[in-house]
Scaffold this active site. Sequence first.
Site, short mmCIF file in Angstrom:
data_model
loop_
_atom_site.label_atom_id
_atom_site.label_comp_id
_atom_site.label_asym_id
_atom_site.label_seq_id
_atom_site.Cartn_x
_atom_site.Cartn_y
_atom_site.Cartn_z
N HIS A 111 41.03 28.73 -72.88
CA HIS A 111 39.92 27.84 -73.25
C HIS A 111 40.43 26.46 -73.66
CE1 HIS A 111 36.60 30.71 -73.13
NE2 HIS A 111 37.57 31.60 -73.35
N GLU A 136 38.68 23.92 -74.24
CA GLU A 136 37.70 23.20 -75.06
C GLU A 136 37.85 23.45 -76.56
OE1 GLU A 136 37.20 25.87 -73.29
OE2 GLU A 136 35.58 27.13 -74.03
N SER A 175 11.93 14.31 -92.30
CA SER A 175 12.34 15.04 -93.50
C SER A 175 13.30 14.20 -94.32
CB SER A 175 13.04 16.34 -93.10
OG SER A 175 14.29 16.03 -92.51
N GLY A 176 13.91 13.21 -93.65
CA GLY A 176 14.89 12.39 -94.36
C GLY A 176 16.32 12.84 -94.10
N GLY A 177 16.48 13.97 -93.42
CA GLY A 177 17.81 14.43 -93.04
C GLY A 177 18.35 13.54 -91.91
N VAL A 178 19.62 13.76 -91.57
CA VAL A 178 20.26 12.93 -90.55
C VAL A 178 19.48 12.99 -89.24
CG1 VAL A 178 22.38 12.56 -89.22
CG2 VAL A 178 22.50 13.46 -91.55
N ASP A 179 19.13 14.20 -88.82
CA ASP A 179 18.55 14.36 -87.48
C ASP A 179 17.20 13.67 -87.36
OD1 ASP A 179 20.73 16.01 -87.51
OD2 ASP A 179 19.54 17.82 -87.82
N SER A 180 16.31 13.93 -88.32
CA SER A 180 14.99 13.32 -88.18
C SER A 180 15.05 11.82 -88.45
CB SER A 180 13.96 14.02 -89.07
OG SER A 180 14.18 13.75 -90.42
N SER A 181 15.99 11.38 -89.30
CA SER A 181 16.11 9.95 -89.57
C SER A 181 16.55 9.20 -88.31
CB SER A 181 17.14 9.68 -90.66
OG SER A 181 16.76 10.30 -91.85
N CYS A 227 38.01 30.62 -67.93
CA CYS A 227 37.93 32.03 -68.31
C CYS A 227 37.01 32.80 -67.36
CB CYS A 227 37.49 32.15 -69.77
SG CYS A 227 37.80 33.78 -70.44
N GLY A 277 32.23 33.33 -70.55
CA GLY A 277 31.07 34.16 -70.84
C GLY A 277 31.52 35.56 -71.15
#
Length: 514
Positions: A171, A173, A225-231, A83, A56
């Site tokens: 870090h 990660e 919307s047809g994007g990856v996320d909403s699909s 950290c 942080g």
Amino acid sequence: MHPAELILVLDFGAQYSQLIARRIRDLGVYSELRAFNIGADEVKKIAPRGIILSGGPSSVYDADAPLPDPEILGLGIPVLGICYGLQVIAHQLGGAVDPGARREYGRAEVVIRNDEDLFAGFDGKPATVWMSHGDALTRAPSGFESIASSDNSPICAVRDAARKIYGVQFHPEVVHTPRGNEILRNFAFTICGCRGGWDPGSIIRMKTEEIRAAVGEEKVLCALSGGVDSSVLAVLLHEAIGDRLHCIHINNGLMRMRESEQIVELYRDRYHFNLKYVDASGEFLEHLRGVTDPERKRKVIGKTFIDVFEREASDLGGVRYLAQGTLYPDVIESTSFRGPSHTIKTHHNVGGLPERMNFTLIEPFRELFKDEVRAIGRELRLPAHFVMRHPFPGPGLAVRIVGEITREGLEVLRQVDEIFIGEIRKAGWYEQLWQAFAVLLPVKSVGVMGDKRTYESVAALRAVHSTDGMTADWAPLPADLLSVVSGRIVNEVRGVNRVVYDISSKPPSTIEWE
Ligand code: XMP
């Protein structure tokens, strides 16, 4: 609902805290991020196998420094501080943190002094790590030993093996710590005793149960919307609640070539979803007339979307829940761990909708990254064409036409984009890129075609590599591919006589032009 094996990451405000959770999930152990001020009782209820305290920007000496419930370190649950997280451990357990220490940013070499647990497998070899800190540990708390050091940080990793409390100044990660995953793996498996096995199938089971528990017998609305996320979201919701899912696809006139048709074809005709198709392109373009400012465009589109959605949704009657495919990077760019803060861009296209229509939001992907959502989509057997689609912004081509949006401009841009993407696919580059697209510039330049002088628009091509959209590098597409694309565009698209390639990275540029 929580899986039996869970590692909790407490967020102290590092921009990439969620990356820690994501790396742990990649190792096959479920992990989620919580606010730094979660109470010890709540932690006990969740019963994680381990706790990671993130980095942080604060100093433990700041008046408003975020500090965890001190009882957490006494719960007997293994802890790893990263950290700032390490400094918190030192601060709460009686070590010393020097606020005047030399700042250290970038790569550093650390000497491993003990490779029994956190550094198991390192065999005493030095390791390259990524540092990014101001304050530094100058005395480990009693019971702790230093297990790694660098030139700048003599105590750059510590452990109290009896209490199973560990800390690293660097870090693990980030990709710039090449063996960081091994360190996280050692923490999760060797120190916390996790066994792994968490995969996209487990996420689907957990999310479907959560969705069912949250909505009961109610209907859920999803803007597709047809994007990856909403699909992927729609398919997941359908898996969870079947026909109680109602999707609406609004064609805002800012979509790419034949995009809306493909969405309707897949979801209504093939999957037989309840899908309402609304052609609102006229309304959007009308509202966008004369608008040139990028944020104004987003606001106009957002507001029009809400109006259209509200009108169409009210026909369905009595829907209380609205599902959104919000991803973690959308959340991080719009909020801070202490609450809303400076917004880089207004990413939430449907923001405002939940309050206005009294919807309760369902956001199953809020803590996930795009490739995790893609893995869920693949597991749910969504066609590869949809799963691997590049991200496409909610405001669509409106933010890829610099300046005013016109029907003619949209038509030109669609053709340019189609040629570019088609050639990228043909050359086998599409899957290797995070995103590729064309931008239409409000600039005309002189050219010569045949024997005629032309004076037409300039199109810019952009292709980037990225893992989450938060940072990006421009992609060095082969010159012969760019040459084919440029030749085709200038010859086939009327209105464009010059093509340029964008060689900017994010930061300092952004991926989209607006
Ligand atoms: P930038 O341009 O901010 O984009 O570097 C990062 C990622 O976010 C996408 N993007 C948006 N997505 N609504 C969205 O849904 C927006 O207004 C928006 N603006 C940018 C962009 O395509 C990239 O993947």
